[in-house]
Design a protein around this motif. Sequence first.
Motif, PDB file in Angstrom:
ATOM      1  N   SER A 591       0.822  -1.219   0.000  1.00 34.63           N
ATOM      2  CA  SER A 591       0.000   0.000   0.000  1.00 34.63           C
ATOM      3  C   SER A 591       0.853   1.266   0.000  1.00 34.63           C
ATOM      4  CB  SER A 591      -0.912   0.010   1.238  1.00 34.63           C
ATOM      5  OG  SER A 591      -1.840  -1.028   1.196  1.00 34.63           O
ATOM      6  N   ARG A 592       1.898   1.251   0.782  1.00 32.26           N
ATOM      7  CA  ARG A 592       2.746   2.433   0.872  1.00 32.26           C
ATOM      8  C   ARG A 592       3.412   2.729  -0.481  1.00 32.26           C
ATOM      9  NH1 ARG A 592       5.168   1.043   5.113  1.00 32.26           N
ATOM     10  NH2 ARG A 592       4.372   2.408   6.755  1.00 32.26           N
ATOM     11  N   GLU A 593       3.856   1.688  -1.171  1.00 32.83           N
ATOM     12  CA  GLU A 593       4.465   1.867  -2.486  1.00 32.83           C
ATOM     13  C   GLU A 593       3.466   2.431  -3.499  1.00 32.83           C
ATOM     14  OE1 GLU A 593       6.972  -1.507  -3.946  1.00 32.83           O
ATOM     15  OE2 GLU A 593       6.178  -2.459  -2.125  1.00 32.83           O
ATOM     16  N   ILE A 594       2.226   2.022  -3.380  1.00 34.96           N
ATOM     17  CA  ILE A 594       1.199   2.477  -4.317  1.00 34.96           C
ATOM     18  C   ILE A 594       0.789   3.908  -4.013  1.00 34.96           C
ATOM     19  CG2 ILE A 594      -1.203   2.089  -5.032  1.00 34.96           C
ATOM     20  CD1 ILE A 594      -0.635  -0.939  -4.537  1.00 34.96           C
ATOM     21  N   LEU A 595       0.704   4.245  -2.733  1.00 28.49           N
ATOM     22  CA  LEU A 595       0.271   5.579  -2.334  1.00 28.49           C
ATOM     23  C   LEU A 595       1.372   6.624  -2.533  1.00 28.49           C
ATOM     24  CD1 LEU A 595      -1.802   7.484  -1.073  1.00 28.49           C
ATOM     25  CD2 LEU A 595      -1.044   6.700   1.192  1.00 28.49           C
ATOM     26  N   ALA A 596       2.613   6.277  -2.264  1.00 25.83           N
ATOM     27  CA  ALA A 596       3.706   7.252  -2.224  1.00 25.83           C
ATOM     28  C   ALA A 596       3.843   8.088  -3.491  1.00 25.83           C
ATOM     29  CB  ALA A 596       5.021   6.535  -1.907  1.00 25.83           C
ATOM     30  N   ALA A 602       4.746  12.385   3.698  1.00 22.84           N
ATOM     31  CA  ALA A 602       5.658  11.340   4.151  1.00 22.84           C
ATOM     32  C   ALA A 602       4.849  10.211   4.775  1.00 22.84           C
ATOM     33  CB  ALA A 602       6.638  11.907   5.161  1.00 22.84           C
ATOM     34  N   LEU A 603       5.189   8.962   4.448  1.00 21.09           N
ATOM     35  CA  LEU A 603       4.353   7.832   4.825  1.00 21.09           C
ATOM     36  C   LEU A 603       5.049   6.845   5.759  1.00 21.09           C
ATOM     37  CD1 LEU A 603       2.797   7.093   1.310  1.00 21.09           C
ATOM     38  CD2 LEU A 603       1.840   8.506   3.148  1.00 21.09           C
ATOM     39  N   THR A 604       6.206   7.211   6.285  1.00 29.68           N
ATOM     40  CA  THR A 604       6.885   6.321   7.231  1.00 29.68           C
ATOM     41  C   THR A 604       6.122   6.273   8.546  1.00 29.68           C
ATOM     42  OG1 THR A 604       8.241   8.094   8.149  1.00 29.68           O
ATOM     43  CG2 THR A 604       9.111   6.919   6.216  1.00 29.68           C
ATOM     44  N   ASN A 605       6.455   5.280   9.353  1.00 33.80           N
ATOM     45  CA  ASN A 605       5.815   5.190  10.665  1.00 33.80           C
ATOM     46  C   ASN A 605       6.079   6.429  11.513  1.00 33.80           C
ATOM     47  OD1 ASN A 605       4.707   2.733  10.120  1.00 33.80           O
ATOM     48  ND2 ASN A 605       6.030   1.549  11.481  1.00 33.80           N
ATOM     49  N   GLU A 606       7.263   6.996  11.390  1.00 35.20           N
ATOM     50  CA  GLU A 606       7.584   8.178  12.175  1.00 35.20           C
ATOM     51  C   GLU A 606       6.776   9.379  11.713  1.00 35.20           C
ATOM     52  OE1 GLU A 606      11.472  10.867  13.527  1.00 35.20           O
ATOM     53  OE2 GLU A 606      11.678   9.282  12.009  1.00 35.20           O
TER      54      GLU A 606
END
Length: 825
Positions: A591-596, A602-606
């Motif tokens: 999902s993160r790869e598709i959304l980024a 920024a989509l990291t956990n931090e």
Amino acid sequence: MSVSHARVVIIGGGVMGCGLAYHLAHEGWTDVVLLEKAELTSGSTWHAAGQITHSTSSFSLGKCVGYNIDLYSKVLEQETGQSVTWHGCGSLRLAYTDDELDWLRQTLSVGKALGFTMELVGPQRIRELHPFYNLEGVQAALYTPDDGHVDPSGATFALAQGARQFGAKIIRQCRATDIKREPNGEWRVFTEQGEIVCEHVVNAGGTYARQVGKWVGLDVPITSMTHHYLITDTVPEFMSLERELPVIRDDQLVSGYIRMEQKSGLIGIYEKANPNAVWIDECPWEAEHELFEPHYDRIMPWLENAMGRMPVLSQLGIKRAVHGAISHPPDGNPLIGPAPGLRNFWLNCGCQIGIGWGPGLTRELARWMVHGASDINMRDYDPRRFGRFADQGYQVTKAKEDYLLRHEVPFPHLNRHAGRPVKPSALYERLKSRGAVFEEVYGWERPRWFARDGVEQRDYYSFRRPAWFPLVQQEVNSVRECAGVIDISAFTKVQVSGPGAAKFIDRLIPNRLPSKPGRIALTHLLNENGRIELETTIVRLADDRFYFTCAAFFEQRLLDYLRFARTDHDDVTITNLSDAWGALALNGPRSREILAPNTSAALTNEAFPWLTAQEIEIAGEKVWAFRMSYAGEVGWEFHGPKESIPAVYDALHEIGDAMGLIDYGSFAMNVMRLEKMFKGAGELTNEVTLPEADVMRFVKTDKAEFRGKQATLAALEKGPSWICAYLQIESDGVSDGNGGEAVLMGDRQVGSVTSIAYSPSVGKILAFAYVSPDVASPGTKVDVTIMGEIRKAEVLGEPAFDPDNVRPRADAGADSQRKRVAANA
């Protein structure tokens, strides 16, 4: 009429009104006035056939039916001295096809959970029980020996007498003419004999319920449909019988029932073509004991079949034809509960089988009114399940559809297509073009599954694994392995804003309020008894702005809950965004790869932690992104104006298609939430407290206050009388259950299933069930009846899939690691 004030005024003296008066009195509310414009039963009740059967695959309705039969056969006449003329003849529901036989097996599984006496019998036993029926083509029947029929008027008069004995007042020949709300919140009921001020009003008007509702601005969603039953001349073969024959329910050929009526035959038919609606605008007030001329042409194919199946009737004349009107709601279920948007105004109408269902349902309504909650799950009957989308055209169309389905096999997930779509989402056409097969949820079109691999884009029905089963498994696997996107626009979406919003919400919810903008909390709304009204997610969008989202069918319930809780001191505004906003969810390890590539956020956990929210831009559209996942994967929900959602959807697919992004529907979503041990609406009901639902981790008992707190603490101290357990069940690869099945410990029935589905991720059937506390411990071995067969099961103490909940919290580094592993594979 000397009465000028009462606690409750009931309008309507049929079985539903009298049943409620009886049960309110038994629950301790005796200051009750029932108004009947003519004589008791003179609307629809008097012309009912009066039959009642244990044969139902609805668990909640089964509880009502069991109570009703006991009431008619053992209690009511003895208590009141009024004859009800109970005929305990039993009944047989026939199966000609494999699907009908599976239906009977499913009913047997539910009946086992309810403690009913029933058995599946073959043609030889059917012949012994009923020697006059033509059994050509019949495979088997469900025999329910404790069934019977009752005199509708006698039963209603007995309920009325029971109510009077406890102090309720019944006034006949007194028509209500209007209802007004008083400034202090009470109601003023105007009648032909004066006025009554009361705390509660109940619309039990039967075929008159629509016009009674109009007095208070309510459009009651019912339509009057006409139904025939016919009584033959005396049957010579019946004259020497020493016992009454069981009622035959022949859904396939007769589309109805055949039984003895004294020494005559009685044939009831729900024709499967050209259903007849009457009194669409209003039922004439002067209609009393009203019957219509029989329409033999309309029912003739099924009448001819009836004569062929029961040859002893074929040469006899018809001495009486009963063709009367019965109220049908759009989905066939009665309207029992609070009227939408009105405090202390209740609906008790739309019950097409009043004698069979009424007393049990009115008992639950009485408990709801008196104690604040019923003792069975009333979701299927709650009038708030319909919204403004259910206009008159919808009501008539759906009532006709319901009539035609009255004697069809009630398959799991039966889709009712008439009059749709009503509320297509902004993605409807896109999803349809991709193979979506939709269901209706609170008027919305929501995808169930997607047709692929040559499977036709249509409904497939079975009590076993249907044609869509492998496609749903594919959707689950694709989400688990890559990513999936689902339209969740049907979710309820309500905003609470204003200077007093935080304080207002905090005093209602048992969980902590989201502490600052961008935080998310899952919580439950309770009644004063500590029972669960609904589960909701709350997102704090700003210091003074909160966003509630929950299941679609709770929209009106949530609005009523919030609005009725608001006082003059609460500086808050409640805004329903359900129609104006849409929503979309993206779930899965990629999902993160598709959304980024579609956002600068920024989509990291931090930067974007689990259970937080941010307003971000995707494909040029500003939407709220919630880092949460009902699938138990890395994922986000995107909520915003419905015009924004198509661009977001298209952008995700533009990037994701090459990676394996898949569209998925509600069936796959249900499987994945069971894999993750997430409870749903079937588990979180008005029947249970938070300790019984085993969701106390969402409760902060140290809070100064929340609605239902004292009851919750008392329930916690007392200990649950039943508890929601999580089961893993052996699969036979053919049938996976449909809900309501019995849970057994040896020969002892210890619970019943609420939700069930096969999990491709673990290769087992997973289920939730409410069970006795002594069998709820992880590792306990139990049995579950599925399609009448025993399956081995075990209670689990953690999710069957990803028990440590690692996957949804995976950080951006996990994407790179996963790609390296895939490259080296």
